[in-house]
Design an enzyme around this catalytic site. Structure first.
Site, PDB file in Angstrom:
ATOM      1  N   ASP A  27       0.861  -1.183   0.000  1.00  0.00           N
ATOM      2  CA  ASP A  27       0.000   0.000   0.000  1.00  0.00           C
ATOM      3  C   ASP A  27       0.893   1.227   0.000  1.00  0.00           C
ATOM      4  OD1 ASP A  27      -2.367  -1.455   0.060  1.00  0.00           O
ATOM      5  OD2 ASP A  27      -2.501  -1.425   2.241  1.00  0.00           O
ATOM      6  N   ASP A  36      -6.943  -1.650  -4.475  1.00  0.00           N
ATOM      7  CA  ASP A  36      -8.036  -1.340  -3.547  1.00  0.00           C
ATOM      8  C   ASP A  36      -9.008  -0.345  -4.182  1.00  0.00           C
ATOM      9  OD1 ASP A  36      -6.783  -2.929  -1.621  1.00  0.00           O
ATOM     10  OD2 ASP A  36      -5.764  -1.225  -0.694  1.00  0.00           O
TER      11      ASP A  36
END
Length: 195
Positions: A154, A168
């Site tokens: 991330d 995501d």
């Protein structure tokens, strides 16, 4: 052919009926072809979402990991590499294998839905879900520690919000689009129903 010729049953009437039958068969073939084109759109959107996610992760790991966060829009938005063993937006870090199984399940469901797919908006939505699921699943399979328990990369870090990645984002956008399509009564096969 005029209505009068149809009423008295001229020989051309049989040809017209044959043509109508051929036309109906042709429209069935056209609908099948349309479905195939929609599967192509689904796969193209999924491949694009997957490649963008994979490329972004490779770039940020190579350039930003183990470095200070990079300010994109002051402190409002930064790029900061974080390894996430949980679900989207950092939830459920102790359940990595569960989220891996869920991702595989999502891929199987999308593959089953693709068989009756005739709707362009649904193809786009399912393509976003599929590309995002494959993006994060790739991390879980190939990143340390591996064995379907790898940490997802991330890096998009808005202030006062969880850190996330482009996979995501694709999953959330695809899910949001599915909610809108369902609310408007549009099914994956292209039919519209009113409740």
């Amino acid at each position: 052919m005029t209505e009068a010729e149809q009423a008295i049953g001229t020989p051309d009437a049989g040809k017209a009926e044959e043509g109508a039958g051929t036309s109906a068969a042709g429209s069935g073939e056209a609908a099948e072809g349309k479905g195939k084109r929609r599967v192509g759109v689904l796969l193209a959107v999924a491949a694009l979402a997957y490649l963008i996610d994979l490329t972004s992760k490779l770039a940020v790991v190579a350039k930003l990991e183990h470095h200070a966060p990079v300010e994109v829009i002051g402190s409002w938005l930064q790029f900061e590499v974080i390894r996430n063993r949980g679900a989207a937006f950092g939830f459920g870090e102790a359940m990595t294998i569960v989220f891996t199984v869920i991702a595989v399940g999502v891929i199987v469901v999308i593959a089953r839905l693709a068989r009756k797919l005739h709707s362009l908006p649904w193809a786009i939505a399912l393509g976003l879900l599929l590309g995002g699921a494959f993006g994060n699943l790739t991390d879980r399979i190939f990143r340390a520690p591996g064995d379907f328990q790898g940490a997802v990369v991330d890096f998009i870090a808005p202030s006062h919000f969880a850190v996330f990645n482009l996979a995501d984002s694709a999953i959330v956008c695809g899910g949001f689009l599915i909610v809108i399509l369902s609310f408007h009564g549009l099914d994956p096969d292209g039919t519209v129903h009113k409740d």
